[in-house]
Design an enzyme around this catalytic site. Sequence first.
Site, PDB file in Angstrom:
ATOM      1  N   ASP A 119      -4.556 -10.868 -23.500  1.00  0.00           N
ATOM      2  CA  ASP A 119      -3.377 -10.022 -23.360  1.00  0.00           C
ATOM      3  C   ASP A 119      -2.961 -10.003 -21.898  1.00  0.00           C
ATOM      4  OD1 ASP A 119      -1.362  -8.324 -24.306  1.00  0.00           O
ATOM      5  OD2 ASP A 119      -2.487  -6.548 -23.739  1.00  0.00           O
ATOM      6  N   TYR A 121      -0.038  -9.129 -18.687  1.00  0.00           N
ATOM      7  CA  TYR A 121       0.534  -7.920 -18.069  1.00  0.00           C
ATOM      8  C   TYR A 121       1.738  -8.410 -17.272  1.00  0.00           C
ATOM      9  CZ  TYR A 121       0.025  -3.473 -15.344  1.00  0.00           C
ATOM     10  OH  TYR A 121       0.191  -2.241 -14.750  1.00  0.00           O
ATOM     11  N   HIS A 126       7.206  -2.876 -16.379  1.00  0.00           N
ATOM     12  CA  HIS A 126       6.064  -2.130 -16.910  1.00  0.00           C
ATOM     13  C   HIS A 126       5.002  -1.940 -15.828  1.00  0.00           C
ATOM     14  CE1 HIS A 126       2.906  -0.731 -19.557  1.00  0.00           C
ATOM     15  NE2 HIS A 126       2.154  -1.778 -19.259  1.00  0.00           N
ATOM     16  N   ARG A 135      -0.521   5.359  -8.998  1.00  0.00           N
ATOM     17  CA  ARG A 135      -0.768   5.125  -7.575  1.00  0.00           C
ATOM     18  C   ARG A 135       0.489   5.486  -6.774  1.00  0.00           C
ATOM     19  NH1 ARG A 135      -2.337   0.593 -10.262  1.00  0.00           N
ATOM     20  NH2 ARG A 135      -0.475  -0.537  -9.535  1.00  0.00           N
ATOM     21  N   LYS A 246      -8.898  -0.695 -25.973  1.00  0.00           N
ATOM     22  CA  LYS A 246      -8.050  -1.742 -26.522  1.00  0.00           C
ATOM     23  C   LYS A 246      -8.697  -2.471 -27.699  1.00  0.00           C
ATOM     24  CE  LYS A 246      -4.720  -1.934 -23.231  1.00  0.00           C
ATOM     25  NZ  LYS A 246      -3.262  -2.006 -23.439  1.00  0.00           N
ATOM     26  N   THR A 337       2.964  -5.478 -22.417  1.00  0.00           N
ATOM     27  CA  THR A 337       4.070  -4.589 -22.786  1.00  0.00           C
ATOM     28  C   THR A 337       5.391  -5.095 -22.235  1.00  0.00           C
ATOM     29  OG1 THR A 337       2.557  -2.716 -22.741  1.00  0.00           O
ATOM     30  CG2 THR A 337       4.894  -2.222 -22.684  1.00  0.00           C
ATOM     31  N   GLU A 351       5.108   4.859 -20.840  1.00  0.00           N
ATOM     32  CA  GLU A 351       6.315   4.812 -20.018  1.00  0.00           C
ATOM     33  C   GLU A 351       7.410   5.736 -20.551  1.00  0.00           C
ATOM     34  OE1 GLU A 351       7.490   0.733 -18.391  1.00  0.00           O
ATOM     35  OE2 GLU A 351       6.254   0.251 -20.138  1.00  0.00           O
TER      36      GLU A 351
END
Length: 404
Positions: A119, A121, A126, A135, A246, A337, A351
């Site tokens: 998976d 990113y 996102h 952060r 996950k 995502t 989100e």
Amino acid sequence: MTTESWVESAADGGFGIGNLPYGVFSRRGELPRVGVAIGDRVLDLAGLSADGLVDGRRWFASGSLNAFMAAGRPAWRANRDRLVELLTNAGFRERVEPHLVPLRDVGLLRPFEVADYVDFYSSEYHAANVGRMFRPDREALAPNWKRLPVAYHGRAGTVFPSGTPIARPSGQRRAGDEDEPVFGPSLRLDFEAEVGFVAGVPSGTGRGVPTWAFRDHVFGFVLVNDWSARDLQAWESAPLGPFLSKSFATSISPWVVPVAALEAARVEPPAQDPEPLHYLRCDEPWGLDLRMEVLINGRVAARPPFAAMYWTSPQQLAHATANGTPLRTGDLFASGTVSGPEREHRGCLLELSWNGREPLELDGMKRTFLEDGDTVTVRASAPGAGGAAISLGEVSGTVLPSRL
């Protein structure tokens, strides 16, 4: 050759002659077999093969697409050309029509055996939103994010077909004001709207797959919902990545849309700055103009734009194999995502609710994270040749209470 099918329903709904997605189906009292969606029917390829209309009975009289996917691009192209011929030439109608089964009469199964699952990113929107949430006093993106497609290695054994109920997972979680974690059901269960691709042709150990070889190895695309337990994820992802948050479930759509069906959907991806290292450079535009929708209990919650993804599928595959990892038939790679610049583009509740601080309201329904009984559906379409829509179908799942 005409591009119109003699199957009356083929002109509507996104499963026309320009799509021809593959899946695995079953009927009561019969073994699973491979089929192709055309209109509101599924074309039984095992039956066609037994009648001598297509080659490859050993591929299609099966509960998995893996054997056909491993056959390679010449076999994929030849079978696609033959299906177009059979479904557009009325001279074949009398022989082919007995092998068309109404979709309402079949059960759709997981289309392939998953070898490995990765998976990514790859949405800048996102990743930046997550960075701003967790952060706020630092740069939103980590220094490596625009240098390589970040990913984690998932669990192949819990990739489920669309419609499989999803039991709420349990694990360790810790509230911000607590010193010690507790064990229990996740209180922040989420979906992630994604697009995945599946490998057909393996690669050798020690040799990566360059971006230009994407079509030679990748069979097609599916929709993915990578279910996520955000409270478990926040606690366990320090310093390593997701694990129990996950590994409990990932859902995929039943139809695998061939790469060839999405040629007209290819667009220029976002500009990449800095320029990627040589092995990640692509000579062709491999953004995909997929129009996605996410529904919660039938209400549209988001419309994530896949064309906005920063890292493309060929770049993801090139990076995943750059260290010499061999590619296997059935390897599944998910995009991560899918999100965009507007709130309605955000492809997960993390989100959409900004980590629970801004509840999402949908026609009287309010959500920060998923509740038991919620049904999440992700669907997508793309432009096809000649302006006809290409449907990627949908992937759905309903949340059940924890079983632990």
